[in-house]
Scaffold this motif. Sequence first.
Motif, PDB file in Angstrom:
ATOM      1  N   GLU A 130       0.851  -1.189   0.000  1.00 17.56           N
ATOM      2  CA  GLU A 130       0.000   0.000   0.000  1.00 17.56           C
ATOM      3  C   GLU A 130       0.883   1.233   0.000  1.00 17.56           C
ATOM      4  OE1 GLU A 130      -2.481  -0.160   3.391  1.00 17.56           O
ATOM      5  OE2 GLU A 130      -3.331  -2.125   2.932  1.00 17.56           O
ATOM      6  N   ILE A 131       0.596   2.154  -0.912  1.00 14.76           N
ATOM      7  CA  ILE A 131       1.392   3.376  -0.991  1.00 14.76           C
ATOM      8  C   ILE A 131       0.591   4.429  -1.748  1.00 14.76           C
ATOM      9  CG2 ILE A 131       2.548   2.890  -3.195  1.00 14.76           C
ATOM     10  CD1 ILE A 131       5.111   4.000  -1.957  1.00 14.76           C
ATOM     11  N   ASN A 132       0.810   5.675  -1.404  1.00 15.57           N
ATOM     12  CA  ASN A 132       0.173   6.767  -2.143  1.00 15.57           C
ATOM     13  C   ASN A 132       1.084   7.130  -3.314  1.00 15.57           C
ATOM     14  OD1 ASN A 132      -1.011   9.126  -3.097  1.00 15.57           O
ATOM     15  ND2 ASN A 132      -1.596   9.829  -1.059  1.00 15.57           N
ATOM     16  N   VAL A 133       0.700   6.698  -4.512  1.00 14.73           N
ATOM     17  CA  VAL A 133       1.565   6.845  -5.688  1.00 14.73           C
ATOM     18  C   VAL A 133       1.874   8.309  -5.979  1.00 14.73           C
ATOM     19  CG1 VAL A 133       1.673   6.477  -8.185  1.00 14.73           C
ATOM     20  CG2 VAL A 133       0.820   4.660  -6.695  1.00 14.73           C
ATOM     21  N   SER A 134       0.937   9.207  -5.703  1.00 14.06           N
ATOM     22  CA  SER A 134       1.144  10.622  -6.020  1.00 14.06           C
ATOM     23  C   SER A 134       2.188  11.275  -5.119  1.00 14.06           C
ATOM     24  CB  SER A 134      -0.174  11.386  -5.916  1.00 14.06           C
ATOM     25  OG  SER A 134      -0.670  11.358  -4.588  1.00 14.06           O
ATOM     26  N   LYS A 135       2.618  10.600  -4.063  1.00 20.98           N
ATOM     27  CA  LYS A 135       3.633  11.153  -3.169  1.00 20.98           C
ATOM     28  C   LYS A 135       5.049  10.894  -3.673  1.00 20.98           C
ATOM     29  CE  LYS A 135       0.704  12.573  -0.002  1.00 20.98           C
ATOM     30  NZ  LYS A 135       0.501  14.028   0.266  1.00 20.98           N
ATOM     31  N   TYR A 136       5.177  10.112  -4.740  1.00 20.62           N
ATOM     32  CA  TYR A 136       6.497   9.720  -5.236  1.00 20.62           C
ATOM     33  C   TYR A 136       6.589   9.958  -6.735  1.00 20.62           C
ATOM     34  CZ  TYR A 136       6.881   7.065  -0.838  1.00 20.62           C
ATOM     35  OH  TYR A 136       6.917   6.692   0.479  1.00 20.62           O
ATOM     36  N   ASP A 137       7.783  10.309  -7.173  1.00 19.30           N
ATOM     37  CA  ASP A 137       8.079  10.220  -8.599  1.00 19.30           C
ATOM     38  C   ASP A 137       8.245   8.747  -8.944  1.00 19.30           C
ATOM     39  OD1 ASP A 137       8.103  13.014  -9.057  1.00 19.30           O
ATOM     40  OD2 ASP A 137      10.141  13.133  -8.252  1.00 19.30           O
ATOM     41  N   PRO A 138       7.966   8.359 -10.192  1.00 22.36           N
ATOM     42  CA  PRO A 138       7.997   6.921 -10.506  1.00 22.36           C
ATOM     43  C   PRO A 138       9.328   6.258 -10.240  1.00 22.36           C
ATOM     44  CG  PRO A 138       7.821   8.259 -12.513  1.00 22.36           C
ATOM     45  CD  PRO A 138       7.572   9.166 -11.367  1.00 22.36           C
ATOM     46  N   LEU A 171       9.747   5.270  -6.400  1.00 22.14           N
ATOM     47  CA  LEU A 171       8.841   4.326  -5.762  1.00 22.14           C
ATOM     48  C   LEU A 171       9.608   3.133  -5.195  1.00 22.14           C
ATOM     49  CD1 LEU A 171       5.974   4.392  -8.398  1.00 22.14           C
ATOM     50  CD2 LEU A 171       5.750   5.067  -5.995  1.00 22.14           C
ATOM     51  N   PRO A 172       9.131   2.559  -4.110  1.00 18.86           N
ATOM     52  CA  PRO A 172       9.825   1.399  -3.521  1.00 18.86           C
ATOM     53  C   PRO A 172       9.887   0.242  -4.505  1.00 18.86           C
ATOM     54  CG  PRO A 172       8.164   2.278  -2.024  1.00 18.86           C
ATOM     55  CD  PRO A 172       7.958   2.958  -3.327  1.00 18.86           C
ATOM     56  N   GLY A 173      10.944  -0.535  -4.391  1.00 16.26           N
ATOM     57  CA  GLY A 173      11.102  -1.692  -5.255  1.00 16.26           C
ATOM     58  C   GLY A 173      12.233  -1.505  -6.239  1.00 16.26           C
ATOM     59  N   TYR A 176       3.700  -3.086  -8.649  1.00 16.78           N
ATOM     60  CA  TYR A 176       2.276  -3.009  -8.360  1.00 16.78           C
ATOM     61  C   TYR A 176       2.067  -2.372  -6.995  1.00 16.78           C
ATOM     62  CZ  TYR A 176       1.985  -6.414 -12.176  1.00 16.78           C
ATOM     63  OH  TYR A 176       2.090  -7.050 -13.381  1.00 16.78           O
ATOM     64  N   PHE A 177       1.043  -1.514  -6.899  1.00 13.32           N
ATOM     65  CA  PHE A 177       0.746  -0.836  -5.644  1.00 13.32           C
ATOM     66  C   PHE A 177      -0.759  -0.654  -5.496  1.00 13.32           C
ATOM     67  CE2 PHE A 177       4.847   0.792  -7.178  1.00 13.32           C
ATOM     68  CZ  PHE A 177       5.679   0.498  -6.105  1.00 13.32           C
ATOM     69  N   GLU A 205     -18.157   4.188  -9.053  1.00 20.96           N
ATOM     70  CA  GLU A 205     -16.935   3.565  -8.574  1.00 20.96           C
ATOM     71  C   GLU A 205     -17.147   3.017  -7.174  1.00 20.96           C
ATOM     72  OE1 GLU A 205     -13.315   5.696  -8.908  1.00 20.96           O
ATOM     73  OE2 GLU A 205     -13.728   6.416 -10.933  1.00 20.96           O
ATOM     74  N   ILE A 206     -16.458   1.919  -6.891  1.00 21.87           N
ATOM     75  CA  ILE A 206     -16.588   1.256  -5.602  1.00 21.87           C
ATOM     76  C   ILE A 206     -15.265   1.351  -4.857  1.00 21.87           C
ATOM     77  CG2 ILE A 206     -17.114  -0.918  -4.438  1.00 21.87           C
ATOM     78  CD1 ILE A 206     -18.643  -1.776  -6.901  1.00 21.87           C
ATOM     79  N   GLY A 207     -15.340   1.694  -3.588  1.00 26.80           N
ATOM     80  CA  GLY A 207     -14.173   1.639  -2.726  1.00 26.80           C
ATOM     81  C   GLY A 207     -13.290   2.870  -2.789  1.00 26.80           C
ATOM     82  N   ASP A 208     -12.309   2.863  -1.903  1.00 30.17           N
ATOM     83  CA  ASP A 208     -11.372   3.985  -1.774  1.00 30.17           C
ATOM     84  C   ASP A 208      -9.969   3.630  -2.263  1.00 30.17           C
ATOM     85  OD1 ASP A 208     -13.378   5.545  -0.592  1.00 30.17           O
ATOM     86  OD2 ASP A 208     -12.942   4.703   1.399  1.00 30.17           O
ATOM     87  N   TRP A 209      -9.851   2.521  -3.021  1.00 29.62           N
ATOM     88  CA  TRP A 209      -8.540   2.076  -3.481  1.00 29.62           C
ATOM     89  C   TRP A 209      -8.532   1.901  -4.995  1.00 29.62           C
ATOM     90  CZ3 TRP A 209      -4.534   1.781  -0.065  1.00 29.62           C
ATOM     91  CH2 TRP A 209      -4.852   1.688   1.281  1.00 29.62           C
ATOM     92  N   VAL A 210      -7.365   2.115  -5.565  1.00 28.07           N
ATOM     93  CA  VAL A 210      -7.096   1.740  -6.950  1.00 28.07           C
ATOM     94  C   VAL A 210      -5.850   0.864  -6.941  1.00 28.07           C
ATOM     95  CG1 VAL A 210      -8.141   3.778  -7.984  1.00 28.07           C
ATOM     96  CG2 VAL A 210      -5.710   3.810  -7.397  1.00 28.07           C
ATOM     97  N   LEU A 211      -5.687   0.078  -7.985  1.00 31.06           N
ATOM     98  CA  LEU A 211      -4.493  -0.758  -8.115  1.00 31.06           C
ATOM     99  C   LEU A 211      -3.669  -0.222  -9.280  1.00 31.06           C
ATOM    100  CD1 LEU A 211      -4.475  -4.648  -7.882  1.00 31.06           C
ATOM    101  CD2 LEU A 211      -2.803  -3.388  -9.204  1.00 31.06           C
ATOM    102  N   CYS A 212      -2.389   0.041  -9.040  1.00 36.35           N
ATOM    103  CA  CYS A 212      -1.524   0.658 -10.052  1.00 36.35           C
ATOM    104  C   CYS A 212      -0.438  -0.314 -10.486  1.00 36.35           C
ATOM    105  CB  CYS A 212      -0.878   1.934  -9.505  1.00 36.35           C
ATOM    106  SG  CYS A 212      -2.060   3.175  -8.936  1.00 36.35           S
TER     107      CYS A 212
END
Length: 237
Positions: free
Chosen positions: A48-56, A59-61, A70-71, A153-160
């Motif tokens: 779980e991570i907020n993708v908008s807080k990082y430049d690509p 990102l961890p990994g 994947y996040f 839309e359902i839920g508060d999550w997206v998968l990136c």
Amino acid sequence: MERLNFIKNGVSSLPPGFRFQPTDEELVFQYLKCKIFSCQLPASIIPEINVSKYDPWDLPGNCDDEKERYFFSSKEAKYRNGNRMNRTTNSGYWKATGSDKKVSSSINNGISGLRKTLVFYEGKSPNGSRTEWLMHEYRLLSVETSASKPIQEIGDWVLCRIFIKKRSIESDNNTTPPRQKNAVTNNVEVAEPRFFEFFSVHHNSVPAPIHSSTLSSCSSSNNVEEVSSPNHEQTSD
């Protein structure tokens, strides 16, 4: 069944030989759906991570060209009273491109998925510079089509899914100037043309080769002249 956990300190770490290559349908209905409805995941492999807080590239990994990351990212609103997601990072922004793709499954009635493709731009919108970073963002939707219950839309999550677009060999070759590329691919030594005198005195012997220089001298001795048309234009390479 024991729950598999390959996440340590927010970074997924797979055992040697393990390849995580899920399809769009598996990502939506086996991972994102389970995440939103708090069901057990097939494997704890997506952090779980907020993708908008990082430049690509931050990102961890492992930031390897051959790997995808994947996040699960929370839906952070860009504006306080709006539903638009925040896509701005420290160095740039994610911009949607192309058309969205619907992801459906025959065993999940009433629910479908949506895949959105985004490209990362460095700089400030709308004058950013396009990069080779791409993201597939998956969302979960309800497919109620009645007037009282439109698609939502359902839920508060997206998968990136984030990765670097691979350069094709053809595109790299096209950067070579045409003349230089032909010189490389056709690097074959061409021998001087040789002609044979078939009207020699000894008919049973193998005809001796005559070089082009000898042929030109024979042509001049026979009063054969080259005549060029007055309208002929010389062309240069």
